[in-house]
Design an enzyme around this catalytic site. Structure first.
Site, PDB file in Angstrom:
ATOM      1  N   GLY A  84      10.262  15.757 -27.577  1.00  0.00           N
ATOM      2  CA  GLY A  84      10.675  16.999 -26.944  1.00  0.00           C
ATOM      3  C   GLY A  84       9.939  18.184 -27.539  1.00  0.00           C
ATOM      4  O   GLY A  84       9.601  18.193 -28.731  1.00  0.00           O
ATOM      5  N   ASP A  86      24.640  25.392 -25.532  1.00  0.00           N
ATOM      6  CA  ASP A  86      23.675  24.766 -24.621  1.00  0.00           C
ATOM      7  C   ASP A  86      24.238  23.494 -23.994  1.00  0.00           C
ATOM      8  O   ASP A  86      23.594  22.441 -23.978  1.00  0.00           O
ATOM      9  CB  ASP A  86      22.369  24.459 -25.366  1.00  0.00           C
ATOM     10  CG  ASP A  86      21.183  24.257 -24.414  1.00  0.00           C
ATOM     11  OD1 ASP A  86      21.346  24.537 -23.204  1.00  0.00           O
ATOM     12  OD2 ASP A  86      20.120  23.827 -24.878  1.00  0.00           O
ATOM     13  N   GLY A 105       9.630  22.702 -27.012  1.00  0.00           N
ATOM     14  CA  GLY A 105      10.042  23.917 -26.318  1.00  0.00           C
ATOM     15  C   GLY A 105       9.665  25.138 -27.124  1.00  0.00           C
ATOM     16  O   GLY A 105       8.961  25.039 -28.142  1.00  0.00           O
ATOM     17  N   GLY A 106      10.143  26.288 -26.674  1.00  0.00           N
ATOM     18  CA  GLY A 106       9.798  27.529 -27.345  1.00  0.00           C
ATOM     19  C   GLY A 106      10.358  27.646 -28.746  1.00  0.00           C
ATOM     20  O   GLY A 106       9.884  28.452 -29.549  1.00  0.00           O
ATOM     21  N   PHE A 107      11.376  26.842 -29.067  1.00  0.00           N
ATOM     22  CA  PHE A 107      12.021  26.942 -30.371  1.00  0.00           C
ATOM     23  C   PHE A 107      11.504  25.907 -31.370  1.00  0.00           C
ATOM     24  O   PHE A 107      11.764  26.016 -32.558  1.00  0.00           O
ATOM     25  CB  PHE A 107      13.529  26.769 -30.226  1.00  0.00           C
ATOM     26  CG  PHE A 107      14.155  27.819 -29.348  1.00  0.00           C
ATOM     27  CD1 PHE A 107      14.327  29.106 -29.808  1.00  0.00           C
ATOM     28  CD2 PHE A 107      14.550  27.507 -28.057  1.00  0.00           C
ATOM     29  CE1 PHE A 107      14.899  30.079 -29.013  1.00  0.00           C
ATOM     30  CE2 PHE A 107      15.127  28.476 -27.244  1.00  0.00           C
ATOM     31  CZ  PHE A 107      15.298  29.771 -27.723  1.00  0.00           C
ATOM     32  N   GLY A 108      10.816  24.888 -30.892  1.00  0.00           N
ATOM     33  CA  GLY A 108      10.336  23.881 -31.822  1.00  0.00           C
ATOM     34  C   GLY A 108       9.984  22.573 -31.158  1.00  0.00           C
ATOM     35  O   GLY A 108       9.831  22.484 -29.938  1.00  0.00           O
ATOM     36  N   GLU A 109       9.836  21.555 -31.996  1.00  0.00           N
ATOM     37  CA  GLU A 109       9.438  20.221 -31.537  1.00  0.00           C
ATOM     38  C   GLU A 109      10.412  19.182 -32.084  1.00  0.00           C
ATOM     39  O   GLU A 109      10.928  19.333 -33.196  1.00  0.00           O
ATOM     40  CB  GLU A 109       8.020  19.918 -32.026  1.00  0.00           C
ATOM     41  CG  GLU A 109       6.988  20.906 -31.521  1.00  0.00           C
ATOM     42  CD  GLU A 109       5.711  20.947 -32.358  1.00  0.00           C
ATOM     43  OE1 GLU A 109       4.786  21.688 -31.972  1.00  0.00           O
ATOM     44  OE2 GLU A 109       5.668  20.250 -33.400  1.00  0.00           O
ATOM     45  N   THR A 110      10.639  18.142 -31.304  1.00  0.00           N
ATOM     46  CA  THR A 110      11.548  17.073 -31.708  1.00  0.00           C
ATOM     47  C   THR A 110      10.788  15.747 -31.704  1.00  0.00           C
ATOM     48  O   THR A 110      10.086  15.425 -30.750  1.00  0.00           O
ATOM     49  CB  THR A 110      12.757  16.986 -30.755  1.00  0.00           C
ATOM     50  OG1 THR A 110      13.416  18.262 -30.715  1.00  0.00           O
ATOM     51  CG2 THR A 110      13.750  15.940 -31.232  1.00  0.00           C
TER      52      THR A 110
END
Length: 283
Positions: free
Chosen positions: A19, A136, A21-26
């Site tokens: 994953g 969320d 997104g703008g907040f980070g990576e998973t």
């Protein structure tokens, strides 16, 4: 970006990116310090480093650790800083995301919707009793453990295993702190279609989670994705009752859950669950 085979924190070997997104990576990773190298989830937060961001990160990590005591919330194994990045290491939930089941154009029965809402609210009761807002709630952040092949699924009831609630949005606020320690609200924490006004304005409440869950209920009944909901131009109330045939008691509960004014919603999960329990036992 972290590459496959990289070792994070001296023990977590990256398997693949799952994953971004703008907040980070998973990432999916394996713990090299434990027998059989069990899988885990490593979250790398993208943020502007400052003392305030570090303080928020440590605070939210402690919250996640406490919430992980619930069997349907991922346990937090570790949190640390490495090369100016913050990392969280959490339990890997092996299962099927509800967004793979709740597809646009697919309608669910009243019984299925009530059953699923009750399951989620039972988890949220624990969260809200700890005075934590998830921020969320949406189908992607709900995973059913040990699922069947998605091709064989015909209804939510066919999916076996506990439902798990993942990806608490509060951690993402760490990524919105600038160098002066001020929170920037240019990007709302949450998923479009499920975010109530007060949360979009940076003032989420416990009832903000209730709004998102109510939106999910309407989505399941109508088969319409929230971003495509019709609204009354004067009241901004969602127009949906004319698309389904359900008991008015359930419709009233859902309308209360998604009220535009947070003060007129259920204040937390326990009150919404109580009304759904009464409805479920009434036949």
């Amino acid at each position: 970006m972290v590459e496959a085979e990289d070792i994070i924190g001296g023990r977590y070997q990256i398997v693949k990116l799952i994953g971004k997104g703008g907040f980070g990576e998973t990432y999916l990773a394996e713990d090299q310090h434990l027998p059989d190298n069990p899988k885990c989830v490593v979250k790398k937060l993208i943020f502007r480093y400052c003392d305030k961001a570090r303080e928020l990160f440590e605070r939210e990590a402690k919250v996640l650790y406490r919430l992980g005591e619930h069997p349907q919330i991922p346990f937090l194994f570790a949190y640390f800083q490495e090369k100016q990045y913050f990392y969280l290491v959490q339990e890997f939930i092996d299962g099927l995301e509800l967004n793979k089941i709740i597809e646009e154009g697919k309608n669910f029965s009243e019984f299925q919707v009530i059953s699923l809402l009750r399951e989620i609210l039972e988890i949220l009761v624990f969260v809200h009793q700890n005075q934590i807002i998830h921020r969320d709630i949406n189908p992607k952040n709900l995973i059913r453990r040990h699922t069947l092949d998605p091709q064989l699924l015909e209804e939510v009831g066919d999916v076996k295993g506990d439902l798990c609630l993942i990806d608490f949005g509060a951690v993402k606020e760490v990524c919105q702190v600038d160098a002066q320690g001020q929170t920037q609200l240019t990007v709302a924490v949450g998923t479009p279609g499920y975010i109530p006004d007060e949360q979009a304005n940076g003032k989420p409440r416990l009832s903000s989670d209730i709004y998102a869950l109510g939106i999910m209920g309407i989505q399941m009944l109508t088969g319409v994705h929230p971003i495509n909901f019709q609204e009354d131009p004067d009241t901004r109330k969602i127009i949906w009752r004319n698309q389904v045939k359900i008991r008015p008691e359930l419709a009233n509960i859902l309308d209360k859950m998604v009220h535009n004014d947070w003060r007129k919603r259920y204040p937390s999960a326990i009150q919404a669950l109580e009304d759904l329990e009464i409805l479920a036992t009434s036949g």
